[in-house]
Design a protein around this motif. Structure first.
Motif, short mmCIF file in Angstrom:
data_model
loop_
_atom_site.label_atom_id
_atom_site.label_comp_id
_atom_site.label_asym_id
_atom_site.label_seq_id
_atom_site.Cartn_x
_atom_site.Cartn_y
_atom_site.Cartn_z
N ASN A 104 16.60 -8.43 -7.74
CA ASN A 104 16.63 -9.81 -7.25
C ASN A 104 15.23 -10.25 -6.82
OD1 ASN A 104 18.00 -12.21 -6.77
ND2 ASN A 104 18.17 -11.74 -4.59
N ALA A 105 14.48 -9.34 -6.20
CA ALA A 105 13.12 -9.67 -5.79
C ALA A 105 12.25 -9.95 -7.02
CB ALA A 105 12.53 -8.52 -4.96
N ILE A 106 12.43 -9.16 -8.08
CA ILE A 106 11.67 -9.37 -9.33
C ILE A 106 12.07 -10.71 -9.94
CG2 ILE A 106 11.23 -8.52 -11.67
CD1 ILE A 106 11.76 -5.66 -10.59
N ASN A 118 4.24 -7.39 -6.70
CA ASN A 118 3.28 -6.38 -6.26
C ASN A 118 2.18 -7.01 -5.42
OD1 ASN A 118 2.54 -3.77 -6.18
ND2 ASN A 118 1.83 -3.64 -8.31
N GLY A 119 1.66 -8.15 -5.91
CA GLY A 119 0.59 -8.86 -5.20
C GLY A 119 1.04 -9.33 -3.83
N GLU A 120 2.27 -9.88 -3.78
CA GLU A 120 2.82 -10.36 -2.50
C GLU A 120 2.95 -9.20 -1.51
OE1 GLU A 120 4.01 -13.61 -1.67
OE2 GLU A 120 2.91 -14.18 -3.48
N LEU A 121 3.40 -8.05 -2.02
CA LEU A 121 3.60 -6.89 -1.15
C LEU A 121 2.27 -6.36 -0.62
CD1 LEU A 121 6.41 -4.95 -3.07
CD2 LEU A 121 6.62 -6.19 -0.93
N LYS A 122 1.25 -6.37 -1.52
CA LYS A 122 -0.08 -5.90 -1.10
C LYS A 122 -0.64 -6.81 -0.01
CE LYS A 122 -1.70 -3.34 -5.11
NZ LYS A 122 -2.29 -3.55 -6.44
N ASP A 123 -0.45 -8.14 -0.19
CA ASP A 123 -0.90 -9.10 0.83
C ASP A 123 -0.24 -8.80 2.17
OD1 ASP A 123 -2.60 -10.51 -0.69
OD2 ASP A 123 -1.33 -12.29 -0.95
N LEU A 124 1.07 -8.57 2.09
CA LEU A 124 1.84 -8.32 3.31
C LEU A 124 1.33 -7.06 4.00
CD1 LEU A 124 4.35 -9.26 4.95
CD2 LEU A 124 5.70 -7.70 3.57
#
Ligand code: ZN
Length: 210
Positions: A24-26, A199-205
């Motif tokens: 769902n996240a993807i 992946n980018g969003e998670l790295k930012d977080l």
């Protein structure tokens, strides 16, 4: 584990044991993929039966050839009309009679499909300059690259309501995932780019938490 069941440029389907939350996240991350669409329109002549607003709306939803430009927020030109790095000018100058199709737009090949824009009568004219910019599906659906959807394995049509209620996430072994493209990006690319976005969003977080 991924088992591909259908693969073409327009559609990718596979079965997987990836859990629903991750899928769902993807799925939601596909709306973070930057895509090109008409963003503004200056109409100088419109003798057609359609209002200017309808022409503008139709142009916005037209799938344009994929180009990797900068997002307006990431470009340093700061211009409303954009520059060569963040915008493309699309023009039309057409005279009736006949159906005016999107393949009459210039530059040639900017429209992926031959789609009708409007109908002009004898000597009627349609003339406009449109500006296409990159954007994301979260801002407007016209920037959405396609559709990602999934369901639990098996055909829900062939089971009774009673059985359907009994099925829980725990019982379902596999997800059947489908990615359908509107044409700009191959279906596989949409899936890969969605994963990249997530992946980018998670790295930012992660950076912010550290
Ligand atoms: Zn720019």
């Amino acid at each position: 584990m991924i088992k591909i069941t259908n693969k073409s440029n327009e559609k990718l389907s596979f079965k997987t044991d990836v859990n629903t939350s991750l899928m769902n996240a993807i799925r939601r991350s596909a709306n973070y993929i930057p895509l090109l669409a008409v963003d503004s329109l200056e109409i100088s002549k419109n003798d057609s039966a359609l209002y200017d607003e309808i022409i503008a709306h139709r142009m916005g939803l037209l799938p344009l050839k994929y180009e990797e430009l900068k997002l307006p927020s990431e470009c340093d030109c700061g211009k409303e009309e954009g520059c060569g790095k963040c915008a493309i000018k699309v023009k039309l100058s057409a005279v009736g009679p006949g159906i005016i199709y999107s393949d009459q737009l210039s530059p040639k090949g900017v429209s992926l499909l031959k789609m009708p824009i409007t109908i002009l009568d004898k000597e009627q004219e349609l003339e406009f300059v449109a500006i296409a910019k990159m954007g994301r599906g979260i801002e407007h659906a016209k920037f959405s690259p396609g559709l990602i959807h999934y369901k639990y394995e098996g055909d829900a049509k062939n089971i009774s309501d009673e059985d359907f209620k009994k099925i829980t996430e725990k019982d379902a072994k596999e997800l059947e995932v489908s990615i359908e493209s509107w044409g700009q990006l191959p279906a596989k690319e949409i899936f890969l780019k969605a994963i990249d976005s997530l992946n980018g969003e998670l790295k930012d977080l992660l950076k912010q938490v550290k």
